[in-house]
Design an enzyme around this catalytic site. Sequence first.
Site, PDB file in Angstrom:
ATOM      1  N   HIS A   8       0.834  -1.217   0.000  1.00 46.25           N
ATOM      2  CA  HIS A   8       0.000   0.000   0.000  1.00 46.25           C
ATOM      3  C   HIS A   8       0.852   1.244   0.000  1.00 46.25           C
ATOM      4  CE1 HIS A   8      -2.676  -2.785   2.427  1.00 46.25           C
ATOM      5  NE2 HIS A   8      -3.112  -2.750   1.201  1.00 46.25           N
TER       6      HIS A   8
ATOM      7  N   CYS B  73       2.739  -0.713 -21.405  1.00 44.50           N
ATOM      8  CA  CYS B  73       2.335  -0.016 -20.178  1.00 44.50           C
ATOM      9  C   CYS B  73       3.169  -0.428 -18.957  1.00 44.50           C
ATOM     10  CB  CYS B  73       0.852  -0.209 -19.901  1.00 44.50           C
ATOM     11  SG  CYS B  73       0.397  -1.903 -19.558  1.00 44.50           S
TER      12      CYS B  73
ATOM     13  N   ARG C 285      -8.053  -1.759 -16.368  1.00 46.82           N
ATOM     14  CA  ARG C 285      -7.614  -3.136 -16.286  1.00 46.82           C
ATOM     15  C   ARG C 285      -8.436  -3.799 -15.182  1.00 46.82           C
ATOM     16  NH1 ARG C 285      -2.031  -4.756 -14.573  1.00 46.82           N
ATOM     17  NH2 ARG C 285      -2.463  -3.764 -12.600  1.00 46.82           N
TER      18      ARG C 285
ATOM     19  N   ARG D 170      -5.217   0.773 -12.861  1.00 45.82           N
ATOM     20  CA  ARG D 170      -5.107  -0.468 -12.081  1.00 45.82           C
ATOM     21  C   ARG D 170      -6.245  -0.509 -11.062  1.00 45.82           C
ATOM     22  NH1 ARG D 170       0.916   0.851 -12.440  1.00 45.82           N
ATOM     23  NH2 ARG D 170       1.904  -1.027 -13.245  1.00 45.82           N
TER      24      ARG D 170
HETATM   25  C1  PEP Z   1       3.031  -5.000 -15.962  1.00 42.27           C
HETATM   26  O1  PEP Z   1       3.084  -6.142 -15.509  1.00 42.27           O
HETATM   27  O2  PEP Z   1       3.905  -4.522 -16.725  1.00 42.27           O
HETATM   28  C2  PEP Z   1       1.917  -4.126 -15.625  1.00 42.27           C
HETATM   29  C3  PEP Z   1       1.783  -2.949 -16.225  1.00 42.27           C
HETATM   30  O3  PEP Z   1       1.059  -4.534 -14.649  1.00 42.27           O
HETATM   31  P1  PEP Z   1       1.437  -4.497 -13.095  1.00 42.27           P
HETATM   32  O4  PEP Z   1       2.721  -3.736 -12.944  1.00 42.27           O
HETATM   33  O5  PEP Z   1       0.307  -3.845 -12.416  1.00 42.27           O
HETATM   34  O6  PEP Z   1       1.567  -5.956 -12.801  1.00 42.27           O
HETATM   35 MG    MG Z   2       1.310  -6.983 -14.645  1.00 40.36          MG
END
Ligand code: PEP
Ligand code: MG
Length: 754
Positions: free
Chosen positions: A368, A681, A511, A475
């Site tokens: 967090h 991303c 997402r 997210r």
């Molecule tokens: C990733 O895995 O590159 C992504 C963007 O998702 P997260 O960082 O939230 O797993």
């Molecule tokens: Mg990811």
Amino acid sequence: MSTGLAIRGPRSLLRQIREAMAGGGPVQSRLDMAVQIIARSMVAEVCSLYLRRASGDMELFATEGLSADAVHVTRLSPGEGLVGEIVRLARPLNLSDAPHHPAFSYRPETGEDPYHAFLGVPLLRGGRTIGVLVVQNRTERVYADEEVEDLQIIAMVLAEMVAGGALPSSGPLKDVEIAPHKPERLKGVKFAEGLAFGTAVLHEAPVAPEQLLSDDSAAEETRLNIAVSALQNQIDSMIEGQHGLVGASFEVLETYRMFAHDRGWNRSLLEAVRSGLTAEAAVERVRSEHRARLGQARDAYLRERLHDLEDLNDRLLRHLSGDHGAVARVLPDDAILIARNLGPADILEYDRGRLKGILLEEGSTASHAGIVARALEIPCVGRLSGLRDRISQGDKVIVDAESGEAFLRPRPDVVAALDARMAVRAQRQAEFARLRDTPAYTRDGGKITLLMNAGLVVDLDILQETGAEGIGLFRTEFQFMVAEELPRFNAQTQLYERVLDVADGMPVTFRTLDLGGDKVLPYLEADREDNPALGWRAIRMGLDRPALLRLQLRALIAAAKGRELRVMFPLVASVDEFRAARALVDHEVAWAMRRGRPAPSKVRVGAMIEAPSLIWHLDALLPMTDFVSIGTNDLLQYMFAADRGNPRVADRYDPLSPPALRALQAIQQACADTGTPVSVCGEMAGRPLEAFALIALGYDHLSMPPGGIGPVKRMVLSCDREAARRGVTSLLKGATGTLRSEVETLARKLSVAI
Ligand code: PEP
Ligand code: MG
């Protein structure tokens, strides 16, 4: 001989000690008076106080009963004698025949030979032992449990008086190692980028010395009982509230419950209050004892239990203060928050304008605290072991969240070097701010769309500031991670609506929940898995237990009403999974339409490419998707089999190495061939050099943390895409190792601002 320590009761004794210590006069005579009072009240022939010198030696500071000549003369080096043993164990030592104990160290100057019975307790402050308090009697006897308890309470009061600023720190206390004072440098892990210098503020501030003793024990006992019951009820209902919802996990909560109802803990708290401490001081007393004891445990399980206990103590203190999170603490205007770890709402409770940095003893990038600190752009370094024992409220500290370090009480030259780095940073920030409204075109006219990664309401405030053209990755699990309980349909809908409102027509890609792995919720099922990153997470959970995913899709559909809805699924590893997930969206849209609910104007469904398996099935996947987005954080961790959250291995493999670049090249090619919109991303999209390579590979949609947009835009504006493409393509041919330095040389040759 009478040996009852508690003859006059610790309450009145504590009061007398407080008066002796608070009275005027030289510090030495106040300490002398305190040991006299303790000896007399406890019918001990000897009472001695040892305090820790900066050298680590324990020095006899005051005594009643031993030879006065030994005061400030007798010094025990670390680990020496019974006093050293108490420091080592951080707990009381109760002996009927001290001279026969193997650790006994005879000091002729003290004249302590005739004393057999020995009881010594540590003066604890935080997890550190700053001194030792000893009582001795001539006869061979074992002190009773209540006597040990009483002496521990007295030691706590003494520790707070000595260390809490109640006594002048000049004179005999000048060189006492109450708190560390030397400069120190601790290595940790960077959670949120940046630099800060300021004044330490302890999140878990010790109880002030003047609030240690109560005037009315009965009233304190009632306060304590009410708070303990409220705590127990809170935890019980947290557990009960989860029944049947999504298959609750009881492991974490059950341990909590077990501790909250633990008789031993409750009894220790009650005894401390009955002896004259305030309820808050009682919590601290029991806490510091647990901390000192369990902190030394080798066993990982026991140390984890200490975390549970710490959480419970924090909760209990909050119940006692009647503060359930609403009261903002007064901060100096250059506050650096120091904590073991921070829970969901903790950071948000502090005044953002004054909070300049955060240092944590624990945590992880995905915790967090890490998430919120990044969203608020507050430099944060975590996993600084021993941090809280090495720092005091008001110390000056540097948060170096570029190198992942903390400098405690830094020397002036270190501060000066930091100032220079901060000035450079500020200058660059100002330059990025000036670029905000400049569209990102390469020198040869290629449009690059720069998008922002977001996940919290606080992110939305900076969306416009960054100049991002939309949100490429929202997210959604962050809302779940910062909540105390599962966000309901309305809360989800409201958040998504707000995001779309703030984006004001710019695209937003939501997402769906990416839980599991390192993102665990205390209120959701989380069976222990040997390999959580390869385990039951993300879309796997969503498809196996579709209730939660469907509810979320419904909330997204409801929030979009009349606007475009873009949804993507995390960690899709097979085409079948994507097909099933997409069917859920279609189903929910149809459901909303049947009920005459306002539908989105358009629905776009995409897959995240995070599992390497998809790279070899793009021919089947791409025609089914409206777009794809590459989560390079996960994709690379799986390609290189290196846990992204483990600092030992996370940086071992380079996104600018041939396997990574070739995989990205293949995905880009397949998307171009099928006309499938694609973006990147992962964090690499926000780093200028990596973004340069991505543009060279043909990518033109990059989504990144807000702090990356300025630097990446500056790079784009100086970049010739065609020249970059030629350069990187030729580097990739026959490359044998990482291409980082070659790509960097290329960028410099092309005068790209990286
Ligand atoms: C990733 O895995 O590159 C992504 C963007 O998702 P997260 O960082 O939230 O797993
Ligand atoms: Mg990811």
